[in-house]
Design a protein around this motif. Structure first.
Motif, mmCIF file in Angstrom:
data_model
loop_
_atom_site.group_PDB
_atom_site.id
_atom_site.type_symbol
_atom_site.label_atom_id
_atom_site.label_comp_id
_atom_site.label_asym_id
_atom_site.label_seq_id
_atom_site.Cartn_x
_atom_site.Cartn_y
_atom_site.Cartn_z
ATOM 1 N N VAL A 1 0.857 -1.179 0.000
ATOM 2 C CA VAL A 1 0.000 0.000 0.000
ATOM 3 C C VAL A 1 0.898 1.236 0.000
ATOM 4 C CG1 VAL A 1 -1.748 1.279 1.296
ATOM 5 C CG2 VAL A 1 -1.839 -1.221 1.204
ATOM 6 N N VAL A 2 0.681 2.104 -0.969
ATOM 7 C CA VAL A 2 1.514 3.300 -1.114
ATOM 8 C C VAL A 2 1.471 4.119 0.175
ATOM 9 C CG1 VAL A 2 1.898 5.418 -2.440
ATOM 10 C CG2 VAL A 2 1.182 3.333 -3.611
ATOM 11 N N PHE A 3 2.654 4.437 0.680
ATOM 12 C CA PHE A 3 2.919 5.202 1.892
ATOM 13 C C PHE A 3 2.685 4.437 3.194
ATOM 14 C CE2 PHE A 3 2.006 8.745 -1.188
ATOM 15 C CZ PHE A 3 3.340 8.973 -1.451
ATOM 16 N N CYS A 4 2.359 3.175 3.127
ATOM 17 C CA CYS A 4 2.277 2.355 4.333
ATOM 18 C C CYS A 4 3.703 1.951 4.726
ATOM 19 C CB CYS A 4 1.441 1.101 4.083
ATOM 20 S SG CYS A 4 1.348 0.008 5.520
ATOM 21 N N ARG A 5 3.993 2.028 6.005
ATOM 22 C CA ARG A 5 5.293 1.617 6.536
ATOM 23 C C ARG A 5 5.117 0.749 7.774
ATOM 24 N NH1 ARG A 5 8.427 7.381 6.620
ATOM 25 N NH2 ARG A 5 8.250 7.800 4.413
ATOM 26 N N ALA A 6 3.953 0.202 7.950
ATOM 27 C CA ALA A 6 3.647 -0.531 9.177
ATOM 28 C C ALA A 6 4.575 -1.716 9.407
ATOM 29 C CB ALA A 6 2.189 -0.986 9.164
ATOM 30 N N CYS A 7 4.966 -2.410 8.361
ATOM 31 C CA CYS A 7 5.849 -3.566 8.521
ATOM 32 C C CYS A 7 7.198 -3.153 9.100
ATOM 33 C CB CYS A 7 6.037 -4.315 7.203
ATOM 34 S SG CYS A 7 6.821 -3.329 5.899
ATOM 35 N N GLN A 8 7.604 -1.939 8.791
ATOM 36 C CA GLN A 8 8.880 -1.429 9.293
ATOM 37 C C GLN A 8 8.857 -1.353 10.822
ATOM 38 O OE1 GLN A 8 9.771 2.619 8.062
ATOM 39 N NE2 GLN A 8 11.890 2.042 7.662
ATOM 40 N N LYS A 9 7.692 -1.085 11.379
ATOM 41 C CA LYS A 9 7.559 -0.967 12.836
ATOM 42 C C LYS A 9 7.623 -2.313 13.545
ATOM 43 C CE LYS A 9 5.095 3.317 12.448
ATOM 44 N NZ LYS A 9 3.859 4.016 12.427
ATOM 45 N N VAL A 10 7.255 -3.395 12.852
ATOM 46 C CA VAL A 10 7.301 -4.715 13.497
ATOM 47 C C VAL A 10 8.646 -5.405 13.306
ATOM 48 C CG1 VAL A 10 4.803 -5.051 13.325
ATOM 49 C CG2 VAL A 10 6.295 -6.029 11.570
ATOM 50 N N CYS A 11 9.520 -4.814 12.492
ATOM 51 C CA CYS A 11 10.830 -5.409 12.225
ATOM 52 C C CYS A 11 11.802 -5.043 13.343
ATOM 53 C CB CYS A 11 11.366 -4.942 10.875
ATOM 54 S SG CYS A 11 12.989 -5.619 10.482
ATOM 55 N N ALA A 12 12.036 -5.968 14.250
ATOM 56 C CA ALA A 12 12.917 -5.723 15.391
ATOM 57 C C ALA A 12 14.367 -5.520 14.967
ATOM 58 C CB ALA A 12 12.814 -6.871 16.381
#
Length: 96
Positions: A61-72
């Motif tokens: 999804v364009v401009f979604c970065r949520a996965c970046q937050k779950v990447c420890a």
């Protein structure tokens, strides 16, 4: 992802998707958070290379970065938002 365009621009022309730093990625010790978290099927585990890859970049999804937050491991990065907005604007102008 069901959207074929974003702001009137074909999704395939927008390079918004995560990049994986394979040097940092520790594969979450066998419990891959990016793979489990993303409901759009962006990530996949490449058994041959034994690493995670961005299999479906256009599903992001364009401009979604949520996965970046779950990447420890802090192994995911995205392009600069300003750069992508400029690109979208330029593509839209070309269509006129």
């Amino acid at each position: 992802m069901t959207e074929e365009t974003y702001m009137g621009v074909p999704r395939s022309k927008i390079p918004w998707y995560p990049r994986i730093d394979t040097q940092k990625c520790n594969q979450c010790d066998g419990d891959p958070q990016c793979l489990r978290f993303c409901p759009h099927g962006v990530f996949e585990y490449n058994k041959e290379k034994k690493e995670f890859i961005v299999k479906n970049p256009d599903n992001c999804v364009v401009f979604c970065r949520a996965c970046q937050k779950v990447c420890a491991a802090d192994a995911l990065s995205f392009p600069e938002k300003k750069e992508i907005l400029r690109l979208i604007k330029n593509v839209r102008e070309e269509k006129k």
